[in-house]
Design a protein around this motif. Structure first.
Motif, PDB file in Angstrom:
ATOM      1  N   ASN A 153       0.833  -1.204   0.000  1.00 40.82           N
ATOM      2  CA  ASN A 153       0.000   0.000   0.000  1.00 40.82           C
ATOM      3  C   ASN A 153       0.870   1.257   0.000  1.00 40.82           C
ATOM      4  N   ASP A 154       0.423   2.280  -0.712  1.00 41.06           N
ATOM      5  CA  ASP A 154       1.039   3.616  -0.658  1.00 41.06           C
ATOM      6  C   ASP A 154       2.559   3.575  -0.836  1.00 41.06           C
TER       7      ASP A 154
ATOM      8  N   MET B 224     -14.947   5.805 -14.124  1.00 38.86           N
ATOM      9  CA  MET B 224     -14.741   4.798 -13.079  1.00 38.86           C
ATOM     10  C   MET B 224     -13.713   5.286 -12.064  1.00 38.86           C
ATOM     11  N   GLY B 225     -12.696   6.007 -12.542  1.00 41.39           N
ATOM     12  CA  GLY B 225     -11.675   6.525 -11.639  1.00 41.39           C
ATOM     13  C   GLY B 225     -12.252   7.445 -10.578  1.00 41.39           C
ATOM     14  N   LYS B 226     -13.251   8.235 -10.955  1.00 38.49           N
ATOM     15  CA  LYS B 226     -13.882   9.147  -9.994  1.00 38.49           C
ATOM     16  C   LYS B 226     -14.535   8.395  -8.843  1.00 38.49           C
ATOM     17  N   LYS B 227     -14.938   7.163  -9.089  1.00 40.60           N
ATOM     18  CA  LYS B 227     -15.621   6.368  -8.064  1.00 40.60           C
ATOM     19  C   LYS B 227     -14.659   5.819  -7.014  1.00 40.60           C
ATOM     20  N   ILE B 228     -13.358   5.848  -7.320  1.00 43.42           N
ATOM     21  CA  ILE B 228     -12.407   5.149  -6.446  1.00 43.42           C
ATOM     22  C   ILE B 228     -11.243   6.041  -6.016  1.00 43.42           C
ATOM     23  N   GLY B 229     -11.459   7.347  -5.987  1.00 40.85           N
ATOM     24  CA  GLY B 229     -10.446   8.231  -5.424  1.00 40.85           C
ATOM     25  C   GLY B 229      -9.488   8.861  -6.403  1.00 40.85           C
ATOM     26  N   PHE B 230      -9.747   8.732  -7.696  1.00 42.91           N
ATOM     27  CA  PHE B 230      -8.922   9.397  -8.698  1.00 42.91           C
ATOM     28  C   PHE B 230      -9.628  10.644  -9.217  1.00 42.91           C
ATOM     29  N   LYS B 231      -8.837  11.658  -9.513  1.00 40.94           N
ATOM     30  CA  LYS B 231      -9.357  12.880 -10.122  1.00 40.94           C
ATOM     31  C   LYS B 231      -8.739  13.026 -11.511  1.00 40.94           C
TER      32      LYS B 231
ATOM     33  N   VAL C 182      -6.533  11.449  -5.221  1.00 46.41           N
ATOM     34  CA  VAL C 182      -6.896  12.464  -4.231  1.00 46.41           C
ATOM     35  C   VAL C 182      -7.442  11.845  -2.952  1.00 46.41           C
ATOM     36  N   ASP C 183      -7.860  10.588  -3.029  1.00 49.85           N
ATOM     37  CA  ASP C 183      -8.393   9.903  -1.848  1.00 49.85           C
ATOM     38  C   ASP C 183      -8.001   8.435  -1.887  1.00 49.85           C
ATOM     39  N   ASP C 184      -7.862   7.853  -0.700  1.00 50.87           N
ATOM     40  CA  ASP C 184      -7.723   6.401  -0.602  1.00 50.87           C
ATOM     41  C   ASP C 184      -9.099   5.777  -0.767  1.00 50.87           C
ATOM     42  N   THR C 185      -9.162   4.719  -1.532  1.00 56.35           N
ATOM     43  CA  THR C 185     -10.429   4.013  -1.641  1.00 56.35           C
ATOM     44  C   THR C 185     -10.488   2.919  -0.583  1.00 56.35           C
ATOM     45  N   ASN C 186     -11.630   2.784   0.028  1.00 55.82           N
ATOM     46  CA  ASN C 186     -11.817   1.718   1.009  1.00 55.82           C
ATOM     47  C   ASN C 186     -12.438   0.483   0.365  1.00 55.82           C
TER      48      ASN C 186
ATOM     49  N   GLU D  64     -11.747  -7.081  -4.825  1.00 56.54           N
ATOM     50  CA  GLU D  64     -12.508  -8.330  -4.845  1.00 56.54           C
ATOM     51  C   GLU D  64     -13.977  -8.123  -4.478  1.00 56.54           C
ATOM     52  N   ASP D  65     -14.400  -6.862  -4.356  1.00 53.03           N
ATOM     53  CA  ASP D  65     -15.792  -6.558  -4.014  1.00 53.03           C
ATOM     54  C   ASP D  65     -16.653  -6.675  -5.272  1.00 53.03           C
ATOM     55  N   ASP D  66     -17.234  -7.843  -5.476  1.00 54.15           N
ATOM     56  CA  ASP D  66     -18.012  -8.101  -6.689  1.00 54.15           C
ATOM     57  C   ASP D  66     -19.214  -7.173  -6.815  1.00 54.15           C
ATOM     58  N   ASN D  67     -19.871  -6.872  -5.705  1.00 56.60           N
ATOM     59  CA  ASN D  67     -21.065  -6.026  -5.762  1.00 56.60           C
ATOM     60  C   ASN D  67     -20.725  -4.611  -6.219  1.00 56.60           C
TER      61      ASN D  67
END
Length: 474
Positions: free
Chosen positions: A263-264, A365-372, A406-410, A414-417
């Motif tokens: 990580n990071d 899709m990037g916007k959904k996971i902490g990318f700008k 810009v943000d860490d995604t939590n 492996e989160d299929d949903n």
């Protein structure tokens, strides 16, 4: 030649240029130090077409590879957005262009690819070998050459010993005998503990097989192999004279959707994922991989973006592809340091005459996971450089998507949903776009009204199976 190579990577020698040229101006531009915002603005001053620039130098010449990007793309971002001893990642590294540029510029690098041939090529491109090792290797190859014709009497035995009998169907008996003699020699080299030479020889052998497949059986196999080894030796020697300190290099044969990276820990990501429906890499590399004894079937099963399945409804392939890329992007976010850049190079594709603007999908899709997304760069490319499928043709442009973490995604990759929900949103938007705008492929061919209606129905069907199609292939 050595003088030209040195000028590429030693700006102190810029006075050696007698006249200014675009390549020199480009190198001077990226070799200056900038703060982050100024570096972003410098991107607009670069002519990203890089027309007439040298793209085949040093170890970049080791092996042909379909759809690879030119070295100036990763070089630009490495020089502008990282410092020496920082770490660059290419999670879908292909033949290692990003890692070579990081290596030449004293950046640590990590390359990942599920294709074992790709990771072998990448490793060899970034591994220096000393003169004593090469002297041993040259003597070994000289002995092989001396007895090569005599060894033809063993051709039947060699055909029986091939790592995969499928390769015997495309080459004549003389070629098979010579290729197998080379492979046997390389196995002896490995047995005697010279692993780096074994790997280098494997890449030279693979390059020879590639040329045979492209050009037929009429090539003098042993001479081609020996010339390739000599050329690789010369390029590595030139590289050794340029490198002042050897940076860290780690090459992983693994899944981009589950990176073996902390990580990071990454300061820059530069990558070019496969294009949906564009090229089955496993087909392009099949004979090379089979001859080298690599797990061809495993790579075929896990390849991202291939088009060998979902024959009835091609839009299910798009759902699967977006799911795979999203999982990879989640992993990129996990390993990238905050505020650092993720660079994705990708071109448009086409399904059933409908234009697939991949960079727009990736940005959303990037916007959904902490990318700008902060910039999208368009560039023209030589059509001969990008391999695609027959229904698309040659790609003549591509996009460089510049995103900042810009943000860490939590979210877990492996989160299929989560993955299916995001892909469903993208596919719903894609369907609405097609309803509003008559479809067109990258060849500017529009579907008939009948096909357009069928495409809308097929996309609707694909949306219904997203949960199934986006699950990770185990």
């Amino acid at each position: 030649m050595m003088r030209n190579v040195k000028m590429l990577y030693d700006t102190q020698q810029k006075t050696l240029f007698e006249t200014r040229n675009p390549e020199q101006e480009y190198l001077e531009l990226i070799n200056k130090e900038y703060n982050f915002q100024d570096a972003i603005e410098i991107l607009d001053k670069i002519d990203w077409d890089f027309q007439d620039f040298r793209t085949q130098y040093l170890t970049h010449t080791f092996h042909s590879y379909p759809a690879r990007f030119i070295p100036q793309i990763p070089l630009s971002f490495i020089k502008l957005f990282t410092k020496e001893n920082e770490t660059v990642l290419d999670p879908m590294c292909g033949c290692g262009t990003t890692l070579v540029e990081a290596f030449l510029n004293n950046r640590n690098s990590i390359g990942n690819d599920f294709n074992p041939l790709a990771t072998l090529i990448t490793k060899v491109k970034t591994t220096l070998i000393n003169e004593d090792e090469f002297r041993y290797f040259n003597k070994k190859l000289a002995v092989m050459k001396r007895y090569l014709d005599l060894d033809y009497r063993r051709v039947d035995e060699r055909i029986n010993n091939l790592p995969n009998r499928k390769v015997s169907k495309i080459f004549n008996r003389v070629v098979i005998s010579k290729l197998e003699s080379i492979r046997e020699t390389l196995l002896d080299v490995k047995e005697e503990g010279h692993n780096d030479l074994f790997d280098l020889g494997g890449v030279a052998l693979s390059s020879t097989i590639w040329s045979l497949v492209e050009n037929g059986n009429g090539i003098d196999v042993d001479d081609m192999f020996l010339k390739k080894v000599k050329s690789m030796q010369n390029d590595l020697n030139k590289m050794a004279k340029i490198i002042k300190t050897i940076p860290g290099v780690r090459v992983i044969c693994g899944d981009a959707r589950k990176l073996d990276v902390k990580n990071d820990s990454i300061d820059l990501i530069v990558t070019s994922p496969p294009y949906v429906n564009a090229l089955d890499y496993y087909r392009a590399h099949m004979y090379n991989m089979l001859w080298l004894g690599m797990d061809f079937d495993l790579f075929r099963k896990h390849e991202i973006g291939g088009h060998s399945h979902f024959i009835i409804n091609r839009f299910r392939l798009l759902s699967e592809y977006l799911g795979d890329v999203l999982r990879s992007m989640i992993e990129m976010n996990r390993v990238l340091r905050k505020d650092k850049l993720c660079i994705i190079v990708v071109g448009n594709s086409s399904l059933e005459y409908e234009l697939i603007e991949s960079h727009k999908f990736f940005a959303e899709m990037g916007k959904k996971i902490g990318f700008k997304p902060i910039k999208t760069i368009f560039r023209n490319i030589d059509k001969t450089r990008k391999y695609t499928s027959a229904d698309i043709g040659k790609i003549d442009d591509e996009y460089i998507l510049v995103m900042q973490k810009v943000d860490d995604t939590n979210i877990s990759a492996e989160d299929d949903n989560f993955v299916s929900d995001v892909v469903r949103e993208q596919m719903l938007g894609f369907r609405e776009q097609i309803k509003k705008c008559q479809g067109t492929s990258i060849r500017s061919r529009k579907p008939t009204n009948e096909r357009l209606l069928k495409n809308v129905d097929k996309i609707s069907e694909a949306i219904e199976t997203i949960s199934k199609d986006t699950k990770i292939k185990r």
